[in-house]
Motif scaffolding. Sequence first.
Motif, mmCIF file in Angstrom:
data_model
loop_
_atom_site.group_PDB
_atom_site.id
_atom_site.type_symbol
_atom_site.label_atom_id
_atom_site.label_comp_id
_atom_site.label_asym_id
_atom_site.label_seq_id
_atom_site.Cartn_x
_atom_site.Cartn_y
_atom_site.Cartn_z
ATOM 1 N N GLY A 128 0.935 -0.844 -0.277
ATOM 2 C CA GLY A 128 0.064 0.791 0.049
ATOM 3 C C GLY A 128 0.835 1.079 -0.136
ATOM 4 O O GLY A 128 0.472 2.071 -0.034
ATOM 5 N N MET A 129 2.043 1.170 -0.549
ATOM 6 C CA MET A 129 3.304 2.052 -0.435
ATOM 7 C C MET A 129 3.536 3.062 -2.104
ATOM 8 O O MET A 129 2.997 2.490 -3.093
ATOM 9 C CB MET A 129 4.369 1.854 -0.177
ATOM 10 N N THR A 130 3.274 3.818 -2.164
ATOM 11 C CA THR A 130 3.695 4.302 -3.405
ATOM 12 C C THR A 130 5.799 3.803 -4.368
ATOM 13 O O THR A 130 6.084 3.633 -2.981
ATOM 14 C CB THR A 130 4.280 6.381 -3.296
ATOM 15 N N VAL A 131 5.140 3.772 -4.919
ATOM 16 C CA VAL A 131 6.339 2.980 -5.914
ATOM 17 C C VAL A 131 6.983 4.015 -6.925
ATOM 18 O O VAL A 131 6.175 4.070 -7.533
ATOM 19 C CB VAL A 131 6.090 1.807 -6.274
ATOM 20 N N TRP A 132 7.774 3.979 -6.513
ATOM 21 C CA TRP A 132 9.739 4.740 -7.797
ATOM 22 C C TRP A 132 9.674 3.870 -8.696
ATOM 23 O O TRP A 132 10.542 3.092 -8.001
ATOM 24 C CB TRP A 132 9.890 6.847 -7.294
ATOM 25 N N GLY A 133 10.324 3.416 -10.446
ATOM 26 C CA GLY A 133 10.698 3.087 -9.853
ATOM 27 C C GLY A 133 11.957 3.675 -11.163
ATOM 28 O O GLY A 133 12.180 4.813 -11.503
ATOM 29 N N VAL A 134 13.530 3.303 -10.892
ATOM 30 C CA VAL A 134 14.859 3.964 -10.858
ATOM 31 C C VAL A 134 15.407 2.700 -11.633
ATOM 32 O O VAL A 134 15.866 1.731 -11.630
ATOM 33 C CB VAL A 134 15.648 4.845 -10.374
ATOM 34 N N ASN A 135 16.300 3.453 -12.963
ATOM 35 C CA ASN A 135 17.811 2.600 -12.840
ATOM 36 C C ASN A 135 17.083 1.257 -13.966
ATOM 37 O O ASN A 135 17.444 0.160 -13.901
ATOM 38 C CB ASN A 135 18.422 1.777 -12.045
ATOM 39 N N ALA A 136 15.938 2.043 -14.928
ATOM 40 C CA ALA A 136 15.790 1.167 -16.025
ATOM 41 C C ALA A 136 15.186 1.522 -17.251
ATOM 42 O O ALA A 136 14.705 2.885 -16.680
ATOM 43 C CB ALA A 136 14.494 -0.761 -15.199
ATOM 44 N N PRO A 137 16.024 1.001 -18.374
ATOM 45 C CA PRO A 137 14.802 2.315 -19.376
ATOM 46 C C PRO A 137 13.906 2.293 -19.588
ATOM 47 O O PRO A 137 12.830 3.048 -19.796
ATOM 48 C CB PRO A 137 16.092 0.917 -20.363
ATOM 49 N N ALA A 138 12.778 0.809 -18.883
ATOM 50 C CA ALA A 138 11.712 1.364 -19.222
ATOM 51 C C ALA A 138 10.765 1.050 -17.969
ATOM 52 O O ALA A 138 11.477 0.341 -17.478
ATOM 53 C CB ALA A 138 11.083 0.390 -20.112
ATOM 54 N N ALA A 139 9.818 1.943 -17.369
ATOM 55 C CA ALA A 139 9.199 1.936 -16.361
ATOM 56 C C ALA A 139 8.070 0.112 -16.447
ATOM 57 O O ALA A 139 7.856 -0.791 -17.049
ATOM 58 C CB ALA A 139 7.502 2.668 -16.533
ATOM 59 N N VAL A 140 9.047 0.114 -15.073
ATOM 60 C CA VAL A 140 8.250 -2.042 -14.799
ATOM 61 C C VAL A 140 6.674 -1.073 -14.298
ATOM 62 O O VAL A 140 6.375 -0.555 -13.543
ATOM 63 C CB VAL A 140 8.808 -1.940 -12.587
ATOM 64 N N THR A 141 6.373 -2.332 -14.627
ATOM 65 C CA THR A 141 4.454 -2.386 -14.307
ATOM 66 C C THR A 141 4.070 -2.108 -13.342
ATOM 67 O O THR A 141 4.392 -2.952 -11.989
ATOM 68 C CB THR A 141 3.592 -3.498 -14.794
ATOM 69 N N GLY A 142 3.739 -1.113 -12.705
ATOM 70 C CA GLY A 142 2.739 -0.892 -11.871
ATOM 71 C C GLY A 142 3.177 1.123 -11.369
ATOM 72 O O GLY A 142 2.652 1.528 -10.242
ATOM 73 N N VAL A 143 4.277 0.707 -11.489
ATOM 74 C CA VAL A 143 4.913 2.179 -10.534
ATOM 75 C C VAL A 143 4.212 2.653 -10.487
ATOM 76 O O VAL A 143 4.063 3.366 -11.835
ATOM 77 C CB VAL A 143 7.121 2.299 -11.351
ATOM 78 N N ARG A 177 5.640 5.987 -10.685
ATOM 79 C CA ARG A 177 6.478 7.060 -11.439
ATOM 80 C C ARG A 177 7.983 6.813 -12.302
ATOM 81 O O ARG A 177 8.585 5.452 -11.085
ATOM 82 C CB ARG A 177 7.011 8.601 -10.643
ATOM 83 N N HIS A 178 8.520 6.846 -12.979
ATOM 84 C CA HIS A 178 9.587 6.021 -13.550
ATOM 85 C C HIS A 178 11.011 6.929 -13.475
ATOM 86 O O HIS A 178 10.261 7.959 -14.482
ATOM 87 C CB HIS A 178 9.433 5.237 -14.731
ATOM 88 N N PHE A 179 12.331 6.610 -13.534
ATOM 89 C CA PHE A 179 13.250 7.650 -13.379
ATOM 90 C C PHE A 179 14.137 6.714 -14.128
ATOM 91 O O PHE A 179 14.470 5.371 -13.366
ATOM 92 C CB PHE A 179 13.678 7.978 -12.473
ATOM 93 N N GLY A 180 14.341 7.045 -15.191
ATOM 94 C CA GLY A 180 15.597 6.669 -16.079
ATOM 95 C C GLY A 180 16.991 5.805 -14.904
ATOM 96 O O GLY A 180 17.836 4.775 -15.265
#
Length: 217
Positions: A175-190, A192-195
Motif C-alpha cells: 500500500g505504498m507509493t512506488v517509484w522505479g529507477v535505473n531501468a530503460p522502461a518503467a516496471v509495471t505498476g510504478v 513514477r519512473h526515472f531512467g
Amino acid sequence: MRPGPRKYVLFDVDGTLIDAVANQRRVWGTWAARYALDPDEVYRVALRTRPMETFATVVPDRDPGECLSALHELEDEDVRSGVYAAFDGAARLLGALPPGAWALVTSNYEHRVRGRFTRTGLPVPPVVVDAAAVTEGKPSPVPYLLAAELLGARPEDCLVVEDAPSGVQAGLRAGMTVWGVNAPAAVTGVHRHFGSLREAVPDILAFAGAEGAAAVG
C-alpha cells in the motif's frame, strides 16, 4: 522538540543504490558451476527469489544448508575483494535525507550490505530489513511493511524506490507509493519512473521534506 518526519523512503539496495549486477552474476555463476548447473538459468531464478527458495527450485535434491554455506562463502569473498560502485546520486541522496526518515529493504543479508556500503562510502541507516528478518521475501509485502513498522510509519506515508519487478510488487502490495529507477522502461505498476537514480534525487528529497531538495540533482 521538532516532530519526526511524516514521510519515509524505503530503498531496495542492489540495482537501486549499489550497482552489483556483475558481482551477482559472478557469484551465482561460480556457485552454479559447483553444482553443474546452467549459470544463466540459476541467475534468472535467483533474481526473483531468496537463496533458500532458489535452491529449492534449481537443486531440490541437495541439502539447502550446504548450498547456502557455499553461497555465503562466495558472497563474503566478493564483499572483500569485488569491485562495487554506488549509483550516481546515491551518496548525496542518502546524506541529505532526514535522520530516521529512511530504511533499507534488501533480499540480501545485512552484514554484506554493510560491507558494500563501507566499500562505496554510503551511510547505513538504523533500520535495515534483510532476508533473515522476514519469513517471506519480495514480492511479498512483508519486508516493506516491517520496515514501516520499525520506522513508526504508516504504509501510505512511505515511498518505495526499486528497480526490480518483485520489489515493485512488494511495495504496491504494502500500500505504498512506488517509484522505479535505473531501468530503460518503467516496471509495471510504478507510480513514477526515472531512467536513473540521479534523475530521481530531487523528487525523492522533496517527498521526504528534505531541505535543499531542489538544489540536489
